[in-house]
Design a protein around this motif. Structure first.
Motif, PDB file in Angstrom:
ATOM      1  N   GLN A   1       0.821  -1.214   0.000  1.00 60.11           N
ATOM      2  CA  GLN A   1       0.000   0.000   0.000  1.00 60.11           C
ATOM      3  C   GLN A   1       0.854   1.262   0.000  1.00 60.11           C
ATOM      4  N   THR A   2       1.957   1.229   0.731  1.00 60.35           N
ATOM      5  CA  THR A   2       2.846   2.394   0.768  1.00 60.35           C
ATOM      6  C   THR A   2       3.409   2.674  -0.616  1.00 60.35           C
ATOM      7  N   ARG A   3       3.827   1.611  -1.291  1.00 60.41           N
ATOM      8  CA  ARG A   3       4.325   1.767  -2.660  1.00 60.41           C
ATOM      9  C   ARG A   3       3.218   2.301  -3.571  1.00 60.41           C
ATOM     10  N   ALA A   4       2.005   1.781  -3.372  1.00 60.43           N
ATOM     11  CA  ALA A   4       0.888   2.184  -4.228  1.00 60.43           C
ATOM     12  C   ALA A   4       0.589   3.678  -4.102  1.00 60.43           C
ATOM     13  N   VAL A   5       0.776   4.230  -2.914  1.00 62.06           N
ATOM     14  CA  VAL A   5       0.547   5.664  -2.726  1.00 62.06           C
ATOM     15  C   VAL A   5       1.477   6.479  -3.615  1.00 62.06           C
ATOM     16  N   PHE A   6       2.732   6.066  -3.697  1.00 57.86           N
ATOM     17  CA  PHE A   6       3.724   6.840  -4.442  1.00 57.86           C
ATOM     18  C   PHE A   6       3.600   6.676  -5.950  1.00 57.86           C
TER      19      PHE A   6
END
Length: 345
Positions: A173-178
């Protein structure tokens, strides 16, 4: 002759940590066996400078095994721990399956090691919830001096407490935000990346979650049934280590200075409290460490005999694997078990 130890759930976060800690602490084991479900058969896990291949729990004979460190979830423990115990192997269980059984001791060695003698009733010893373990390590020395009446705690619990899938979900999810990918929560009920979720475990009829209930019941069983405790448990976007903001009301007067001196001498505690920017411990710094860190110790003027503090610990270590290994060490150091004769290969 050394002991034979089996680790059930050896491929999981806590199981792997158990193997690491057994090796780190030079546990007196002649043989360590890694066990898991059939789908993990042959999976390789590290034990010190060795590599172990996992065997299947369903096919394993525990009759010549001395200690079983169980970290495979409540349903597995509920089925297997009694069977293992009946074969003369002491089970140290990390799940919630046996914590509330009156015939099973619930142990944090720095707090209530003497209660371990009750293990002979079922050959099972329970490990407390990760958030409870670090809390009672800090509360015990203060309770001995000034008697705790009431505790109000808000937890900030890392995703590793929910397992590897939860850690993967935070990363994804953190990667998806960026990269502006869509975010679809799976392990958690809401997005965890850059967010907080005030919900751990299932909701109960009174509005508390089971995680909050566990803290209340376990603190009473481990430390003192007279202590009143209320908790709000929150999942935070941190990979490892739980933090807790704790407010304590005592029966007797105790100053922040007195509490600091007591905690500096207490087993398992490490006080880092400089009252300046950065003079405290954060979850990132506690990861990989054995201590329960205590910071921000201060008096609470809103209640008589009140203190507030910040408690941080690695939930995979003191909150789970380390505590289990420490329990096994108590069994050995107090000569409560002896190594069994081994079967011929």
């Amino acid at each position: 002759m050394g002991y034979k130890v089996a680790v059930v759930g050896a491929t999981g976060n806590v199981g792997r940590e158990m193997l690491d800690i057994l090796a780190e602490r030079g546990f007196p084991a002649d043989e360590v066996v890694a066990l898991a479900s059939a789908r993990s058969l042959g999976t390789e896990v590290s034990f010190g400078d060795k590599t172990l291949k996992t065997k299947v729990l369903d096919n394993y004979d525990f009759s010549d095994t001395d200690i079983c460190l169980m970290s495979a979830g409540g349903s597995v423990s509920k089925e297997w721990s009694p069977k293992i115990g009946q074969q003369g192997c002491v089970v140290i269980d990390n799940s919630s399956a046996w914590r509330y059984d009156a015939e099973v001791p619930l142990i944090v060695p720095e707090v209530n090691a003497d209660a371990i003698v009750g293990f002979t009733k079922k050959n099972i010893i329970a490990n407390p919830n990760c958030s409870t373990a670090q809390l009672v390590v800090a509360l015990k020395p203060l309770h001995d001096v000034a008697r705790i009446k009431r505790v109000v705690v808000a937890t900030y619990q890392s995703v590793s407490g929910a397992g590897k899938d939860a850690m993967d979900e935070l990363f994804t999810q953190t990667r998806a935000v960026f990269v502006t990918d869509p975010i679809e929560p799976q392990k958690f009920p809401k997005r965890i990346a850059f967010n907080l979720i005030p919900h751990i475990d299932v909701f109960m009829e009174d509005g508390y979650t089971k995680e909050e209930w566990k803290m209340m019941v376990e603190t009473k069983k481990i430390l003192d049934p007279r202590i009143k405790l209320t908790a709000t448990c929150v999942r935070v976007p941190v990979f490892i280590s739980h933090a807790e903001a704790v407010n304590i009301e005592f029966d007797q007067p105790i100053s922040a200075e007195e509490a600091t001196d007591i905690l500096r001498e207490a087993p398992g505690c490490l006080v880092i409290d400089k009252r300046e920017p950065g003079g405290y411990i954060t979850p990132y710094e506690a990861a990989g460490e054995d201590a329960t860190y205590i910071s921000r110790i201060r008096e609470d003027a809103t209640v008589e005999n009140g203190l507030s503090m910040w408690i941080v610990s690695d939930n995979l270590r003191k909150g789970a694997a380390l505590n289990a290994v420490q329990i096994a060490e108590v069994l050995i150091n107090r000569k409560l078990i002896k190594p069994k004769a081994r079967k011929a290969a």
